[in-house]
Design a protein around this motif. Sequence first.
Motif, PDB file in Angstrom:
ATOM      1  N   ARG A 121       0.835  -1.211   0.000  1.00  0.00           N
ATOM      2  CA  ARG A 121       0.000   0.000   0.000  1.00  0.00           C
ATOM      3  C   ARG A 121       0.869   1.260   0.000  1.00  0.00           C
ATOM      4  N   PHE A 122       1.982   1.205   0.722  1.00  0.00           N
ATOM      5  CA  PHE A 122       2.889   2.348   0.707  1.00  0.00           C
ATOM      6  C   PHE A 122       3.470   2.557  -0.690  1.00  0.00           C
ATOM      7  N   ASP A 123       3.915   1.479  -1.303  1.00  0.00           N
ATOM      8  CA  ASP A 123       4.526   1.575  -2.639  1.00  0.00           C
ATOM      9  C   ASP A 123       3.545   2.092  -3.680  1.00  0.00           C
ATOM     10  N   ALA A 124       2.230   1.853  -3.444  1.00  0.00           N
ATOM     11  CA  ALA A 124       1.207   2.256  -4.413  1.00  0.00           C
ATOM     12  C   ALA A 124       0.817   3.724  -4.293  1.00  0.00           C
ATOM     13  N   LEU A 125       1.247   4.411  -3.236  1.00  0.00           N
ATOM     14  CA  LEU A 125       0.935   5.827  -3.090  1.00  0.00           C
ATOM     15  C   LEU A 125       1.570   6.609  -4.242  1.00  0.00           C
ATOM     16  N   GLU A 126       0.837   7.530  -4.815  1.00  0.00           N
ATOM     17  CA  GLU A 126       1.287   8.225  -6.017  1.00  0.00           C
ATOM     18  C   GLU A 126       2.645   8.904  -5.839  1.00  0.00           C
ATOM     19  N   PRO A 127       2.881   9.631  -4.744  1.00  0.00           N
ATOM     20  CA  PRO A 127       4.195  10.270  -4.594  1.00  0.00           C
ATOM     21  C   PRO A 127       5.330   9.253  -4.500  1.00  0.00           C
ATOM     22  N   VAL A 128       5.042   8.065  -3.947  1.00  0.00           N
ATOM     23  CA  VAL A 128       6.065   7.027  -3.835  1.00  0.00           C
ATOM     24  C   VAL A 128       6.307   6.375  -5.194  1.00  0.00           C
ATOM     25  N   ARG A 129       5.217   6.089  -5.918  1.00  0.00           N
ATOM     26  CA  ARG A 129       5.343   5.469  -7.247  1.00  0.00           C
ATOM     27  C   ARG A 129       6.161   6.340  -8.179  1.00  0.00           C
ATOM     28  N   ALA A 130       6.003   7.647  -8.025  1.00  0.00           N
ATOM     29  CA  ALA A 130       6.745   8.567  -8.889  1.00  0.00           C
ATOM     30  C   ALA A 130       8.251   8.455  -8.680  1.00  0.00           C
ATOM     31  N   LEU A 131       8.654   8.021  -7.461  1.00  0.00           N
ATOM     32  CA  LEU A 131      10.078   7.859  -7.170  1.00  0.00           C
ATOM     33  C   LEU A 131      10.609   6.510  -7.640  1.00  0.00           C
ATOM     34  N   GLY A 132       9.710   5.547  -7.779  1.00  0.00           N
ATOM     35  CA  GLY A 132      10.114   4.222  -8.221  1.00  0.00           C
ATOM     36  C   GLY A 132      10.885   3.445  -7.165  1.00  0.00           C
ATOM     37  N   VAL A 133      10.514   3.604  -5.872  1.00  0.00           N
ATOM     38  CA  VAL A 133      11.191   2.883  -4.800  1.00  0.00           C
ATOM     39  C   VAL A 133      10.247   1.859  -4.175  1.00  0.00           C
ATOM     40  N   ARG A 134      10.823   0.819  -3.583  1.00  0.00           N
ATOM     41  CA  ARG A 134      10.072  -0.155  -2.802  1.00  0.00           C
ATOM     42  C   ARG A 134      10.535  -0.029  -1.351  1.00  0.00           C
ATOM     43  N   ILE A 135       9.598   0.180  -0.453  1.00  0.00           N
ATOM     44  CA  ILE A 135       9.965   0.426   0.936  1.00  0.00           C
ATOM     45  C   ILE A 135      10.755  -0.737   1.523  1.00  0.00           C
ATOM     46  N   ILE A 136      10.401  -1.970   1.178  1.00  0.00           N
ATOM     47  CA  ILE A 136      11.102  -3.132   1.722  1.00  0.00           C
ATOM     48  C   ILE A 136      12.586  -3.102   1.356  1.00  0.00           C
ATOM     49  N   ASP A 137      12.899  -2.598   0.161  1.00  0.00           N
ATOM     50  CA  ASP A 137      14.296  -2.538  -0.276  1.00  0.00           C
ATOM     51  C   ASP A 137      15.111  -1.515   0.519  1.00  0.00           C
TER      52      ASP A 137
END
Length: 549
Positions: free
Chosen positions: A205-221
């Motif tokens: 759900r965090f990765d799917a947030l629009e501002p996060v998707r724009a960065l192209g990062v995965r929180i687990i990584d």
Amino acid sequence: MVKTTEEIAAEIERGAATLGIEFGSTRIKAQLNDENNAPVAVGAFEWENSFEQGYWTYGEQEIFEGLAACFASLKADVARRYRVDLRRLAALGISAMMHGYLALGSDGEPLVPFRTWRNTTTTVAARELTRVFGFHIPERWSVAHLYQAILDEEPHVAQVDHLTTLAGFVHERLCGRRVLSIGDASGMFPIDSSTRSYDASMADRFDALEPVRALGVRIIDLLPEVMIAGQVAGHLTAHGAELLDASGDLEIACPMCPPEGDAGTGMIATNSVAPRTGNVSAGTSIFSMVVLEQPLKNPMLDEIDIVTTPVGDPVAMVHCNNCTSDINAWMGLFESYNDLMGISMDSPELYETLFRAALDGDADAGGLMSMPFISGEPIMGVSTGCPLLTRGERARLTIQNFMRMHIMAAFGALKIGNDALRRERVAIDRLYAHGGIFKTPIVAQRLLAAAMAAPVSLLETAGEGGAWGAAIAAAYMLRGAATSSLSEYLSDHVFKGMRSVTVEAVPEDVLGYDAFIDLFRRVNAIACQADDIWADEAGHAHVEGVEGQ
């Protein structure tokens, strides 16, 4: 069994002692334990956070210079007591203040100064993540800091290689491994108790947030590998040994346990890792930890954070940013008065004399009220530090009430949080407390019992704290994990036969505290108004190049 000085010296020389180091808010402490987990030597380094560019922080240079100074202090204590050099360790554990934001680049260096738990700058991010996750995300948590930095379009975000905590940062420098104990990790991102790792659904759900998707990062990584107490989390490297011991005497390769947060080592140091047990740690901040038998019915209570024990069991944490700082400031005023009047009284005597007076005050502190918020207090909705002292026209202004008010106010926000926990019908069989505020016998312990409406116990080791807990965690990894659970090891090998003092809640104190908290809640409206005023003042000071706090 009490060991002789010669026996302890022999253990140290053959490398049988375990070491715990904890980075607290005002002190870095090193605790050396013998093979029976008894404290045998100590080192310390005093430090303070600074307020820079709008954030409470400790500099990287301060962190490692403080670490070396603390270890040097420990070596000196060993030499003084036992006439031997500290050159070998059986095992080592690192602990530190939980939460906050340490964002590192690919070279392992911080991209921005460390933002501590004390910062309350992530309100927008924390509220949004709480809504998205259906799970309370406090402002202190690392994921809230990261998301706020993303929302604020901070330039460094695109360069973040990984995140960690202060304990994880120091641990990685000492042994090269990017890991974290599950207790400390639970203050970075929510934990799934069934997998003993980060919650995969919330990560998606965090990765799917629009501002996060724009960065192209995965929180687990970005997050450290999760480990539990008892696992080997690396070995001291040559570089790590140099950071610890500038003299170059310290041998390398001793095993290190998973780096833990101060809440986790506090639980170990009070034997509070089993369900229905709890502890209160009081210092610059204050927090209570209650190990849950089952999940809370409402995981979105603003006052309660869900973290874990060092082995991954769920814990209800009530964390408050403020506890003893305002009391210490007033004590400084009284010391100045004594100096002015030519009165000779050292600091411990002053504290004890004034604390004891509090027991002769009115149960509700006579209508006096303090809002002791040196920094923001999220539970109370206060974002900027602005301590207040106020009273009604009929209030009884006596030194007894004045001191009782300050001690009760220090526990005020904690009581509000635990009242919410009580409404969830969470059971507590025993509650242990530790911290400097309890040095004067009975006084703060009795008032905390009234705040919690429960018996409060102090162990004879209550003054040892998290560094001792970190050394025990290292010993458990070395000597106990293969044959017993952490709870069993603590009960059988650390706390068996240990003396404690228990104070029951006095009914009159409980009723008085309830009346005090009713006024505390109402006066908090003034604190919130002053919050806006002092936020503006801090902003003006920042613009003019003057420290705002």
